[in-house]
Design a protein around this motif. Structure first.
Motif, PDB file in Angstrom:
ATOM      1  N   ALA A 137       0.874  -1.174   0.000  1.00 60.51           N
ATOM      2  CA  ALA A 137       0.000   0.000   0.000  1.00 60.51           C
ATOM      3  C   ALA A 137       0.907   1.217   0.000  1.00 60.51           C
ATOM      4  O   ALA A 137       1.610   1.480   0.984  1.00 60.51           O
ATOM      5  N   THR A 138       0.928   1.949  -1.112  1.00 58.58           N
ATOM      6  CA  THR A 138       1.943   2.973  -1.289  1.00 58.58           C
ATOM      7  C   THR A 138       1.362   4.322  -1.697  1.00 58.58           C
ATOM      8  O   THR A 138       0.276   4.413  -2.270  1.00 58.58           O
ATOM      9  N   TYR A 139       2.133   5.358  -1.397  1.00 57.98           N
ATOM     10  CA  TYR A 139       1.928   6.697  -1.933  1.00 57.98           C
ATOM     11  C   TYR A 139       3.060   6.964  -2.901  1.00 57.98           C
ATOM     12  O   TYR A 139       4.220   6.662  -2.615  1.00 57.98           O
ATOM     13  N   VAL A 193      -0.261  14.870  -0.970  1.00 62.55           N
ATOM     14  CA  VAL A 193      -0.851  13.792  -1.776  1.00 62.55           C
ATOM     15  C   VAL A 193      -2.159  14.237  -2.417  1.00 62.55           C
ATOM     16  O   VAL A 193      -2.534  13.746  -3.484  1.00 62.55           O
ATOM     17  N   ALA A 194      -2.850  15.181  -1.775  1.00 63.59           N
ATOM     18  CA  ALA A 194      -4.097  15.675  -2.353  1.00 63.59           C
ATOM     19  C   ALA A 194      -3.838  16.628  -3.514  1.00 63.59           C
ATOM     20  O   ALA A 194      -4.606  16.671  -4.481  1.00 63.59           O
ATOM     21  N   ARG A 195      -2.732  17.389  -3.442  1.00 63.74           N
ATOM     22  CA  ARG A 195      -2.426  18.392  -4.476  1.00 63.74           C
ATOM     23  C   ARG A 195      -0.959  18.288  -4.885  1.00 63.74           C
ATOM     24  O   ARG A 195      -0.171  19.195  -4.634  1.00 63.74           O
ATOM     25  N   PRO A 196      -0.562  17.190  -5.518  1.00 57.77           N
ATOM     26  CA  PRO A 196       0.862  17.026  -5.848  1.00 57.77           C
ATOM     27  C   PRO A 196       1.377  18.046  -6.855  1.00 57.77           C
ATOM     28  O   PRO A 196       2.586  18.291  -6.910  1.00 57.77           O
ATOM     29  N   SER A 197       0.503  18.636  -7.659  1.00 53.56           N
ATOM     30  CA  SER A 197       0.963  19.598  -8.664  1.00 53.56           C
ATOM     31  C   SER A 197       1.026  21.024  -8.125  1.00 53.56           C
ATOM     32  O   SER A 197       1.429  21.938  -8.847  1.00 53.56           O
ATOM     33  N   ALA A 198       0.656  21.225  -6.873  1.00 53.38           N
ATOM     34  CA  ALA A 198       0.662  22.578  -6.304  1.00 53.38           C
ATOM     35  C   ALA A 198       2.100  23.073  -6.097  1.00 53.38           C
ATOM     36  O   ALA A 198       3.062  22.302  -6.129  1.00 53.38           O
ATOM     37  N   ASP A 199       2.231  24.372  -5.857  1.00 54.24           N
ATOM     38  CA  ASP A 199       3.540  25.021  -5.709  1.00 54.24           C
ATOM     39  C   ASP A 199       4.050  24.834  -4.282  1.00 54.24           C
ATOM     40  O   ASP A 199       4.166  25.777  -3.508  1.00 54.24           O
ATOM     41  N   HIS A 200       4.355  23.573  -3.925  1.00 53.27           N
ATOM     42  CA  HIS A 200       4.820  23.267  -2.573  1.00 53.27           C
ATOM     43  C   HIS A 200       6.299  23.646  -2.421  1.00 53.27           C
ATOM     44  O   HIS A 200       7.090  23.523  -3.346  1.00 53.27           O
ATOM     45  N   SER A 201       6.655  24.086  -1.236  1.00 54.42           N
ATOM     46  CA  SER A 201       8.053  24.281  -0.858  1.00 54.42           C
ATOM     47  C   SER A 201       8.188  23.813   0.586  1.00 54.42           C
ATOM     48  O   SER A 201       7.193  23.681   1.310  1.00 54.42           O
ATOM     49  N   VAL A 202       9.412  23.533   0.995  1.00 49.32           N
ATOM     50  CA  VAL A 202       9.625  23.062   2.364  1.00 49.32           C
ATOM     51  C   VAL A 202       9.127  24.101   3.364  1.00 49.32           C
ATOM     52  O   VAL A 202       8.472  23.766   4.361  1.00 49.32           O
ATOM     53  N   VAL A 251      11.736  15.047  -2.194  1.00 41.94           N
ATOM     54  CA  VAL A 251      11.877  13.722  -2.809  1.00 41.94           C
ATOM     55  C   VAL A 251      10.526  12.995  -2.781  1.00 41.94           C
ATOM     56  O   VAL A 251      10.124  12.364  -3.761  1.00 41.94           O
ATOM     57  N   ALA A 252       9.818  13.092  -1.663  1.00 47.48           N
ATOM     58  CA  ALA A 252       8.488  12.474  -1.574  1.00 47.48           C
ATOM     59  C   ALA A 252       7.537  13.098  -2.590  1.00 47.48           C
ATOM     60  O   ALA A 252       6.760  12.383  -3.246  1.00 47.48           O
ATOM     61  N   LEU A 253       7.599  14.414  -2.742  1.00 47.87           N
ATOM     62  CA  LEU A 253       6.738  15.093  -3.713  1.00 47.87           C
ATOM     63  C   LEU A 253       7.047  14.620  -5.129  1.00 47.87           C
ATOM     64  O   LEU A 253       6.132  14.369  -5.926  1.00 47.87           O
ATOM     65  N   ARG A 254       8.323  14.469  -5.437  1.00 49.10           N
ATOM     66  CA  ARG A 254       8.695  14.002  -6.773  1.00 49.10           C
ATOM     67  C   ARG A 254       8.148  12.589  -7.021  1.00 49.10           C
ATOM     68  O   ARG A 254       7.667  12.281  -8.105  1.00 49.10           O
ATOM     69  N   GLN A 255       8.221  11.728  -6.019  1.00 54.04           N
ATOM     70  CA  GLN A 255       7.688  10.373  -6.180  1.00 54.04           C
ATOM     71  C   GLN A 255       6.197  10.402  -6.491  1.00 54.04           C
ATOM     72  O   GLN A 255       5.722   9.668  -7.372  1.00 54.04           O
ATOM     73  N   MET A 256       5.446  11.240  -5.784  1.00 56.41           N
ATOM     74  CA  MET A 256       3.999  11.300  -6.017  1.00 56.41           C
ATOM     75  C   MET A 256       3.687  11.889  -7.387  1.00 56.41           C
ATOM     76  O   MET A 256       2.790  11.420  -8.094  1.00 56.41           O
ATOM     77  N   ARG A 257       4.438  12.928  -7.768  1.00 56.79           N
ATOM     78  CA  ARG A 257       4.226  13.514  -9.091  1.00 56.79           C
ATOM     79  C   ARG A 257       4.547  12.513 -10.198  1.00 56.79           C
ATOM     80  O   ARG A 257       3.810  12.391 -11.188  1.00 56.79           O
ATOM     81  N   MET A 258       5.629  11.771 -10.046  1.00 58.86           N
ATOM     82  CA  MET A 258       6.032  10.843 -11.096  1.00 58.86           C
ATOM     83  C   MET A 258       5.133   9.615 -11.162  1.00 58.86           C
ATOM     84  O   MET A 258       4.967   9.020 -12.221  1.00 58.86           O
ATOM     85  N   LYS A 259       4.529   9.232 -10.038  1.00 59.69           N
ATOM     86  CA  LYS A 259       3.547   8.148 -10.091  1.00 59.69           C
ATOM     87  C   LYS A 259       2.326   8.593 -10.889  1.00 59.69           C
ATOM     88  O   LYS A 259       1.797   7.853 -11.746  1.00 59.69           O
TER      89      LYS A 259
END
Length: 334
Positions: free
Chosen positions: A132-134, A222-231, A259-267
């Motif tokens: 079960a993954t994100y 995870v709800a908005r992976p394409s949003a303009d997130h920053s640390v 890195v987590a954000l990149r994984q979700m975007r690339m999935k």
């Protein structure tokens, strides 16, 4: 600001986190154990799920005390832990007959059945391995260290759901894997719901759910992976300083936020690519990149290859450079 996690998760975050994880069914198995017999499984990299359809026995997971298996008991055993299922023979002092299960991990090639004993089984279970993954590799159960044991009722219909999953594998119809993963996700969500009302709340056993403030920021990712997130923006959402957020995020999730954000975007990008409906440029924009070259670089880092123009629909913007997008390469950490 406190650096101590708060383990009480709000419903809104749990709703997002339960809706957005992906399930991979690695295999489902029928297990039948007769009195005086033991069915043993070696350790595996994935967690295992077990549902007792009928009968009474017990399970022993390496490093833990035995616990009873009564009808409608559901168990999740941690990865990398051998376990066995056994039933006492009341005419003998102990269980002495052992069958070592040789599990075949090739999913979808029919139902595997393991039988321990040569008389009517005293306990019948549906067992299986799953993930079960994100994103591409953030595993909800990877850090589970102790078994989860919950007793359900017939009205919960977990047994009928898992039997339907077995029927899907046996029938091997079109969409078998999609149906099977959807069924198992229903079972897992039902199990996690149970924790909220269990006498032994165990949600904190999941590192991803163990820290309320980190889970709150992660749910937004995870709800908005394409949003303009920053640390910095995520730290503010969590109500933490940047340094505390980074340390606690890595501890809970197992990687840095970007890195987590990149994984979700690339999935998400890989799913869109498989649909063969969007161009590479459209996919790049949909997952938060304005620069196609940055998107392709990130895709290669996660998946090991660069998608060809022919994999998308229409003309891709392979190599085209745009403006500096939101957190390009997930490198923006301010």
């Amino acid at each position: 600001m406190s650096d101590r996690p708060n383990l009480v998760l709000p419903r809104s975050d749990l709703d997002v986190l339960m809706a957005t994880f992906d399930v991979e069914v690695i295999g489902l198995i029928e297990c039948l154990v007769s009195p005086g017999w033991r069915l043993s499984f070696e350790s595996a990299d994935a967690p295992a799920i077990h549902y007792n359809l009928s009968g009474t026995g017990r399970m022993v997971v390496s490093g833990f005390s035995a616990f009873p298996l009564v009808p409608h008991t559901l168990v999740i055993t941690p990865p990398k832990k051998p376990f066995h299922i056994e039933v006492d023979d009341r005419t003998a002092a102990k269980t002495v007959n052992v069958v070592e299960a040789q599990w075949n991990s090739r999913f979808g090639e029919g139902i595997q059945r393991f039988v321990a004993g040569n008389v009517d089984p005293a306990v019948i279970l549906i067992c299986g391995y799953f993930r079960a993954t994100y994103g591409s590799s953030i595993d909800l159960f990877a850090d589970l260290s102790t078994p989860i044991v919950e007793r359900f009722e017939p009205d919960d219909e977990l047994g009928s759901k898992l039997q339907a999953a077995l029927a899907e594998i046996s029938g091997r119809q079109v969409g078998m894997q999609a149906m099977t993963t959807a069924i198992l996700k229903q079972v897992l969500v039902t199990l996690i719901r149970r924790s909220l009302n269990s006498t032994s709340v165990w949600l904190e056993r999941f590192s991803i759910l163990s820290d309320r403030q980190i889970a709150h920021a992660f749910a937004d990712m995870v709800a908005r992976p394409s949003a303009d997130h920053s640390v910095m923006a995520l730290a503010q959402k969590a109500g933490l300083s940047r340094s505390a957020f980074m340390a606690r995020f890595v501890r809970a999730i197992g990687s840095s936020p970007m890195v987590a954000l990149r994984q979700m975007r690339m999935k998400r990008a890989a799913d869109m690519l498989a649909a063969k409906t969007f161009s590479v440029e459209q996919i790049a924009r949909a997952v938060g990149y304005r620069s196609c070259s940055s998107f392709l670089r990130a895709f290669r880092q996660v998946h090991g290859y660069v998608p060809a123009e022919s994999e998308g629909k229409g003309r891709s913007a392979h190599g085209q450079r745009g403006g500096s997008g939101a957190a390009e390469d997930e490198g923006r950490d301010t």
